[in-house]
Design a protein around this motif. Structure first.
Motif, PDB file in Angstrom:
ATOM      1  N   SER A  41       0.824  -1.202   0.000  1.00 33.70           N
ATOM      2  CA  SER A  41       0.000   0.000   0.000  1.00 33.70           C
ATOM      3  C   SER A  41       0.861   1.255   0.000  1.00 33.70           C
ATOM      4  O   SER A  41       0.557   2.235  -0.689  1.00 33.70           O
ATOM      5  CB  SER A  41      -0.927  -0.011   1.215  1.00 33.70           C
ATOM      6  OG  SER A  41      -1.754   1.115   1.228  1.00 33.70           O
ATOM      7  N   THR A  42       1.956   1.227   0.752  1.00 30.73           N
ATOM      8  CA  THR A  42       2.867   2.371   0.784  1.00 30.73           C
ATOM      9  C   THR A  42       3.450   2.643  -0.599  1.00 30.73           C
ATOM     10  O   THR A  42       3.550   3.799  -1.033  1.00 30.73           O
ATOM     11  CB  THR A  42       4.001   2.125   1.794  1.00 30.73           C
ATOM     12  OG1 THR A  42       3.433   2.000   3.100  1.00 30.73           O
ATOM     13  CG2 THR A  42       5.004   3.268   1.780  1.00 30.73           C
ATOM     14  N   ARG A  45       0.706   4.160  -2.841  1.00 36.24           N
ATOM     15  CA  ARG A  45       0.393   5.537  -2.456  1.00 36.24           C
ATOM     16  C   ARG A  45       1.524   6.483  -2.834  1.00 36.24           C
ATOM     17  O   ARG A  45       1.280   7.646  -3.191  1.00 36.24           O
ATOM     18  CB  ARG A  45       0.092   5.607  -0.951  1.00 36.24           C
ATOM     19  CG  ARG A  45      -1.242   4.966  -0.578  1.00 36.24           C
ATOM     20  CD  ARG A  45      -1.505   5.010   0.916  1.00 36.24           C
ATOM     21  NE  ARG A  45      -2.778   4.399   1.260  1.00 36.24           N
ATOM     22  CZ  ARG A  45      -3.953   5.009   1.268  1.00 36.24           C
ATOM     23  NH1 ARG A  45      -4.005   6.303   0.943  1.00 36.24           N
ATOM     24  NH2 ARG A  45      -5.058   4.385   1.596  1.00 36.24           N
ATOM     25  N   THR A  82      -2.221  11.238  -0.092  1.00 43.66           N
ATOM     26  CA  THR A  82      -2.601   9.870   0.231  1.00 43.66           C
ATOM     27  C   THR A  82      -2.771   9.613   1.728  1.00 43.66           C
ATOM     28  O   THR A  82      -3.363   8.611   2.110  1.00 43.66           O
ATOM     29  CB  THR A  82      -1.556   8.892  -0.336  1.00 43.66           C
ATOM     30  OG1 THR A  82      -0.267   9.223   0.192  1.00 43.66           O
ATOM     31  CG2 THR A  82      -1.515   8.983  -1.851  1.00 43.66           C
ATOM     32  N   ASN A 734      -8.656   6.924  -1.554  1.00 44.44           N
ATOM     33  CA  ASN A 734      -8.575   5.730  -0.718  1.00 44.44           C
ATOM     34  C   ASN A 734      -9.146   4.500  -1.418  1.00 44.44           C
ATOM     35  O   ASN A 734      -8.679   3.382  -1.197  1.00 44.44           O
ATOM     36  CB  ASN A 734      -9.306   5.969   0.607  1.00 44.44           C
ATOM     37  CG  ASN A 734      -8.547   6.908   1.533  1.00 44.44           C
ATOM     38  OD1 ASN A 734      -7.325   7.016   1.449  1.00 44.44           O
ATOM     39  ND2 ASN A 734      -9.262   7.596   2.401  1.00 44.44           N
ATOM     40  N   ALA A 737      -6.411   3.038  -3.668  1.00 43.12           N
ATOM     41  CA  ALA A 737      -5.406   2.299  -2.905  1.00 43.12           C
ATOM     42  C   ALA A 737      -5.963   0.973  -2.410  1.00 43.12           C
ATOM     43  O   ALA A 737      -5.273  -0.059  -2.438  1.00 43.12           O
ATOM     44  CB  ALA A 737      -4.919   3.156  -1.733  1.00 43.12           C
ATOM     45  N   ASP A 738      -7.211   0.981  -1.975  1.00 42.85           N
ATOM     46  CA  ASP A 738      -7.845  -0.242  -1.480  1.00 42.85           C
ATOM     47  C   ASP A 738      -7.971  -1.264  -2.611  1.00 42.85           C
ATOM     48  O   ASP A 738      -7.677  -2.456  -2.429  1.00 42.85           O
ATOM     49  CB  ASP A 738      -9.222   0.098  -0.906  1.00 42.85           C
ATOM     50  CG  ASP A 738      -9.829  -1.053  -0.110  1.00 42.85           C
ATOM     51  OD1 ASP A 738      -9.114  -2.041   0.135  1.00 42.85           O
ATOM     52  OD2 ASP A 738     -11.004  -0.962   0.261  1.00 42.85           O
ATOM     53  N   LEU A 741      -4.443  -2.776  -3.578  1.00 42.17           N
ATOM     54  CA  LEU A 741      -3.955  -3.749  -2.598  1.00 42.17           C
ATOM     55  C   LEU A 741      -4.724  -5.063  -2.705  1.00 42.17           C
ATOM     56  O   LEU A 741      -4.128  -6.150  -2.688  1.00 42.17           O
ATOM     57  CB  LEU A 741      -4.081  -3.173  -1.189  1.00 42.17           C
ATOM     58  CG  LEU A 741      -3.642  -4.099  -0.049  1.00 42.17           C
ATOM     59  CD1 LEU A 741      -2.182  -4.509  -0.214  1.00 42.17           C
ATOM     60  CD2 LEU A 741      -3.864  -3.415   1.299  1.00 42.17           C
TER      61      LEU A 741
END
Length: 754
Positions: A41-42, A45, A82, A734, A737-738, A741
């Motif tokens: 995730s990092t 982002r 982010t 968000n 990103a979700d 992942l």
């Protein structure tokens, strides 16, 4: 197939890394298997946080500084914040110095720090650059209040409280209708807003702005009457009006005379300041979705301030992007067909305001030769004319690239100005005082700006590009040209080919076998450019190869390619994607490979029509793909018919003509069903990850639910993510990103990368 281009970029220590618990680590296949979700995730982002330039304006200062003319370049950038999950916009300025002795030389001073733009819906510089108008939404006095501000170098000069003036509803800030245009005399500002609703109009027909109170239904105040809007991404837009703010008087006037059957937008001033030009979209008998649709009936109009309106173009086409020449004599605009494919090859028309005639400046391209101009497929920037009023600069798709072109108004000759092999895809932001400002990026290069002065006609060799910022990533890009097999050729459009982009990591040990993610674009009439793509770059950095396929029907390959897909969805496009995958897997020796593709670890992903294709692929080739991830997919065109804002597409994509009074027939519904992936659901073996937006107006989330229930009933592994507040694009920070992942973890799980 041939490997037409390949770029291995150098490592950037700041970009080419992953973080886990604050420790920088190099990624290989083993560490990918062990990497924690937080580190993935990092990485995403970080990559999605790279700023993207969205607009630019050039102001000239006519004084000698360091033996040159000084120019100020003001830019606006978009960036994902982010941590808080917000989309930000900020401004940044550069000072450029043009050498007096050698006009093409530019000295670039370091840029100013970025400055966050708070509440700006729209902004626009006056022709001289001395004034800046800003439409701002602020909650400092009352939530949702709108203000029109006028700024100069001495600070704020004027503020109009648009909410208090109460002349209209919310100002349109979208790219479809919205505009903020200064008059040449710099005393008035033109913009578009929602028409003010009167209490008695709550039950009046919304498609008739001129409806009077004489109707027996207008006396009540029923708030439950349905109000049409312009569909996905434009849900708050219904009845636009043209508004003029007089800066000196502090007044706002809603212009009268716009025909009641059209909705106005994309407006601009004529040089005399006594009339405006605008595009009017037909909203009768009802509205169809406009976003990503260049095939809606519309025309170019002229409206004087007394309310006299005239249609300048024909009224049987689709019109957009009117742009006035610096001398005020010529107006260029884009024109396309009504209905049919939603994105098509467009023509550029030229209207001579003195002679009052129209001529074709850039014609439709049916079948371009490789390396040549391939047609016009995108909107013109606000400023696209050269200072001599003889040339128009624009960017457009050419096969897998987006290139920069200039067309001469007298000779109709089109010249390419970009160097795609060096800087990837190019998008023109503006040209003013003959300074071109271009947004460049590559699949392995984050967005950056380039500037150059447009040389005199015929002197392209004097073109000298200067880079304002840059950044490279550690991935490899192969640009592939692919031809269908003889059995897959379209006899009506024989001989067409298509393209694909293969992205592979170069940070792994030589000879490593990597899983392949087949990435399919939606539309279907859109494309993947060789430009920055956060998803592909992040997947490659995590150890995946990514194949991005521009199947026949994608833009950038000519009108014949687009038309070839009509009536052939679910077959031609599916075969093209599979052909591209097999070609990439077989092409292990055509170019030197840092890594090789693992044919036993192939997965597929896509959204909208890309999800439609992904489901076809796992249904038609059930043993080939090991997993699938899809966003808001079209599953059953027959059941989608009455739930989409672009109902016409369901007819045109399967080869049927559409009219507003069209009623579904058993034959039409059968055709739609037969071309839909739901008919292959019983053959699907690959585990499917579904990501659906609860507010999707384009592809109802019930399409994904239809597949979900079908797979659940058969015991096929399926997982559904529901984003209640998202629309078709699932573009909240968000949410993106979700989704990323979950896609990576899904592919990891079912490729046994653990």
């Amino acid at each position: 197939m041939r490997c037409s281009f390949r770029l291995v970029s150098s490592m950037n220590p700041r970009l080419d890394r992953n973080v886990r618990n604050g420790v920088v680590q190099t990624v290989n296949m083993e560490s990918l298997a062990r990497m924690e979700p937080g580190a993935m995730s990092t990485l995403f982002r970080e990559y999605s946080g790279h700023p993207i330039p969205v607009s630019a304006f050039v102001t000239a200062i006519d004084k000698n500084v360091l033996n040159g003319r000084t120019l100020t370049l003001s830019t606006v950038w978009s960036q994902n914040e982010t941590v808080g999950g917000a989309k930000l916009r900020y401004s940044q300025q550069w000072v450029l110095i043009q050498n007096n002795s050698k006009k093409t030389d530019i000295d670039i001073l370091p840029p100013s720090p970025g400055s966050l733009l708070h509440g700006e819906l729209l902004s626009s510089y006056s022709p001289s650059g001395d004034l800046k108008a800003v439409v701002r939404e602020t909650s400092s006095h009352c939530a949702g209040n709108l203000y029109l501000e006028v700024w100069s170098k001495y600070g704020i000069q004027k503020v109009l409280d648009l909410t208090a003036l109460n002349k209209h509803g919310r100002v349109y800030e979208d790219g479809q209708f919205g505009v903020l245009s200064w008059s040449v005399c710099e005393s008035r500002v033109l913009y578009v807003a929602e028409r003010k609703r009167l209490p008695a109009e709550s039950s009046a027909p919304v498609s008739s702005p001129s409806a009077s109170g004489s109707s027996p239904y207008t006396a009540g105040k029923d708030t439950n009457v349905f109000t049409e809007d312009w569909g996905e991404g434009l849900t708050s837009k219904s009845i636009p009006v043209l508004c003029v703010a007089d800066v000196a008087k502090g007044t706002v006037t809603v212009l009268q005379g716009v025909p009641s059957h059209v909705s106005p937008g994309q407006a601009l001033w004529a040089h005399d300041g006594n009339r405006v030009f605008f595009v009017g979209w037909w909203h009768e008998p009802f509205r169809l979705g406009l976003r990503f649709c260049s095939n809606r009936r519309s025309a170019l109009f002229s409206l004087d301030l007394k309310g006299n309106c005239e249609c300048l173009s024909g009224d049987t086409h689709s019109v957009s992007s009117p742009r006035l020449s610096p001398d005020g004599r010529f107006l260029v605009y884009l024109q396309g067909q009504v209905f049919g494919p939603h994105n098509q090859c467009l023509t550029m028309q030229q209207y001579d305001l003195e002679k009052r005639n129209i001529s074709v400046l850039v014609d439709l391209v049916k079948r371009p030769k490789k390396g040549e101009f391939a047609g016009l497929y995108e909107a013109l920037p606000p400023h696209c004319w050269a200072a001599d009023s003889q040339r128009v600069v624009f960017s457009s798709a050419r096969r897998n690239w987006r290139d920069l072109f200039v067309v001469d108004r007298n000779t109709r000759r089109i010249t390419r100005l970009s160097e795609p092999e060096i800087h990837g895809s190019w998008k023109l932001l503006t040209i003013q005082n003959d300074l071109m400002v271009v947004h460049c990026s590559h699949l392995n290069e984050v967005p950056h700006l380039m500037v150059a002065f447009l040389p005199l006609a015929g002197l392209k060799t004097l073109l000298s590009w200067e880079l304002l910022n840059e950044g490279r990533l550690g991935i490899i890009v192969d640009v592939l040209d692919i031809s269908p097999s003889p059995q897959e050729d379209n006899p009506e459009y024989s001989g067409l080919d298509f393209g694909a982009l293969l992205v592979t990591p170069n940070h792994l040990p030589s000879g490593t076998k990597v899983p392949l993610v087949v990435f399919v674009h939606g539309g279907p009439h859109s494309q993947f450019y060789t430009e920055w793509n956060v998803t592909s770059a992040s997947l490659a950095r995590l150890g995946f190869a990514v194949l991005m396929v521009n199947y026949r029907g994608s833009t950038g390959f000519g009108q014949d390619s687009i038309l070839s897909l009509t009536g052939n969805v679910g077959s031609q496009d599916v075969k093209d994607v599979q052909r591209a995958v097999l070609t990439a897997l077989a092409d292990q020796t055509a170019c030197e490979k840092v890594v090789s593709l693992d044919p036993n670890k192939v997965v597929v992903m896509g959204g909208s029509h890309g999800g439609f294709l992904a489901c076809h692929l796992i249904g038609q080739y059930p043993d080939f793909y090991k997993a699938c991830a899809i966003r808001n997919p079209v599953i059953n065109a027959a059941t989608l018919l009455g739930t989409s804002d672009i109902v016409d597409w369901r007819y045109s994509c399967v080869g049927l003509q559409y009219t507003y009074d069209q009623l579904p027939t058993p034959e039409a519904l059968t055709t739609m069903l037969q071309k839909s992936p739901i008919i292959h659901a019983s053959q699907i073996k690959a585990p499917v990850l579904l990501m659906l937006g609860g507010k999707d107006r384009r592809v109802s989330p019930h399409q994904g639910l239809e597949l979900y229930r079908s797979l659940k009933s058969r015991g096929t592994p399926v997982r559904l993510l529901w984003f209640d507040q998202d629309g078709h694009s699932l573009d909240h920070v968000n949410t993106q990103a979700d989704c990323f992942l979950n896609i990576v973890l899904w592919f990891q799980q079912h490729l046994y990368l653990h």
